[in-house]
Design an enzyme around this catalytic site. Structure first.
Site: not given
Lengths: 276, 185
Positions: B9, B36, B129
């Site tokens: 991310s 992401h 995540d």
């Protein structure tokens, strides 16, 4: 996701068998990988420690299967998802409908109200709603009941408005399509009145009507098996008018379906097609 | 056949571009990237990754057959599942860890489909995540690598993974590149 929970192949088959026995539903029509993930997610949300607990619930409580089937469905994400696609529809498809006296539009296998609400708002904005006849169909009565309500949660309303802003700067038009009820926003009954809701299985049943000008089938076939996807898309092709339009999700393709459907791409990036 | 699955991310983009630039043209494993990204920005990301990449990079469609030596980037606003049938499935399910695509989903599917025939790499990022998915991969026998939190631009994501699982390696980005380069040998 609280922790990883993985259902074994053997347990997956046990669930399918239980659903077949109790609910008389054969999940053979659905993509097994994603289906298994839906089962895992359901078990996590309900806090079930094992597949045996899930199957026991199915066997003991006859109302449970409805709840289970409802909960494992994948809903839609937000209104005006992929604003470019809706812009394309407005710019290159809707003008072709100006000469039609009645517009027949079908949203098969709806699983939430986002796509339907978006379409209704768009038709209203383009003065086409008045002559539209819109079919929203689902195999689940519970889903149709939800869709009929037209209620939008505040968080979803926020995301949808952001999408709409990419579509049009006229946000007043968007907000005027809703009225407030408790903590929800509800779509105006004037828009919802144009919809015919039907319980219908797009894979196994014949279409509810013929001669459609437009069919929107975005991101629904992601969850079908390859053969069910083929069956469904070929049926949809047949019930479109020549010159009718077909939209699928931007992550989908019609690859492998060329033999019995002759769709011509209108927008390759937004996945809008025309039946010759 | 090994499968390389990378999640990241905030702060991971320069590392991923560097990895892609330094892979040999003959790199023979499929690589899957779950990074992401803004759901509203559909174009530009894959093109940016392609700029310096020495291997082909694609955003897959649903049921896309996987080709060895190709890199697949999870498309905006879809979850990306890797399946046993050597295809990629997309889904519009609920966001996981506020993300779609979610790294936990991609890693979890890799655990189930590939078992030990997989390398999972978790890079810099600002939420948790990927941690649970990486643990699932480890539990299924995969080799897992976490970017060193000391080096990561945002260390939340590597730290979240280190809290719940023990990776095979904690590597800097140059060690990750070197590891991948050696894989082909």
């Amino acid at each position: 996701m609280e922790d990883s929970l993985m259902i074994s192949e053997e347990d997956f088959l046990k669930i399918l068998s239980a659903v077949r026995t109790v609910g008389d539903i054969d999940f053979i029509d659905y993509e097994p990988y994603l289906l298994c993930h839906r089962f895992e997610r359901f078990m996590q949300m309900q806090g079930y420690a094992s597949v045996a607990v899930l199957i026991d619930k199915m066997m003991q409580d006859k109302n449970f299967i409805d709840f289970f089937l409802y909960k494992i469905q994948v809903g839609t994400t937000e209104m005006f998802r992929d604003p470019q696609m809706w812009l394309e529809l407005q710019k290159n498809v809707f003008p072709k409908f100006s000469g039609e006296s009645v517009l027949k539009i079908w949203l098969p296998d709806v699983c939430g109200d986002d796509e339907l609400n978006t379409l209704l708002i768009l038709l209203e904005k383009n003065n086409l709603l008045v002559k539209s006849m819109i079919y929203a169909t689902s195999y689940s009565e519970r889903v149709l009941d939800d869709v009929k309500m037209g209620t939008i949660e505040p968080k979803k309303m926020e995301v949808s408005l952001d999408n709409y802003k990419q579509f049009s700067s006229d946000t007043e038009f968007f907000t005027n399509c809703f009225f407030k009820s408790d903590r929800f926003q509800c779509l105006s009954p004037k828009l919802l009145d144009k919809v015919i809701y039907l319980k219908h299985n797009v894979i196994h049943e014949e279409p509810p009507d013929n001669g459609f000008n437009l069919i929107i089938f975005r991101n629904r076939a992601l969850y079908y098996s390859m053969s069910s996807r083929k069956t469904a898309v070929e049926k949809l092709y047949r019930c479109l008018l020549p010159g009718g339009y077909f939209a699928i999700g931007i992550g989908e393709t019609l690859r492998g379906l060329e033999q019995n459907t002759k769709f011509v791409p209108i927008s390759k990036t937004e996945n809008i097609f025309k039946k010759p | 056949m090994l499968n390389i699955v990378i999640g990241g991310s905030a702060g991971s983009f320069p590392i991923v571009t560097n990895i892609l630039a330094k892979l040999d043209k003959s790199f023979s494993y499929p690589m899957f990237l779950c990074l992401h990204r803004l759901k509203s920005v559909r174009t530009g990301f894959v093109e940016a990754l392609r700029l310096k990449s020495s291997v082909p990079v694609f955003e897959p469609h649903d049921r896309e057959p996987v080709i060895n030596g190709h890199v697949y980037l999870a498309p905006a606003n879809y979850h990306m599942y890797l399946t046993k049938g050597n295809t990629i499935s997309l889904s519009t399910e609920e966001v996981v860890n506020h993300s779609r695509p979610s790294i936990d989903i991609t890693f979890g599917s890799a655990a189930k489909s590939f078992g030990s025939k997989c390398v999972g790499i978790l890079l810099s990022g600002a939420n948790k995540d990927g941690a649970i998915g990486l643990k699932a991969m480890k539990d299924s026998g995969a080799t897992i690598i976490v970017q060193s939190p000391q080096e990561a631009q945002v260390k939340t994501m590597p730290m979240a993974a280190l809290k719940i699982t023990e990776p095979d390696f904690v590597f800097t980005s140059s060690q990750i590149i070197s590891y991948l380069q050696k894989l082909k040998e």
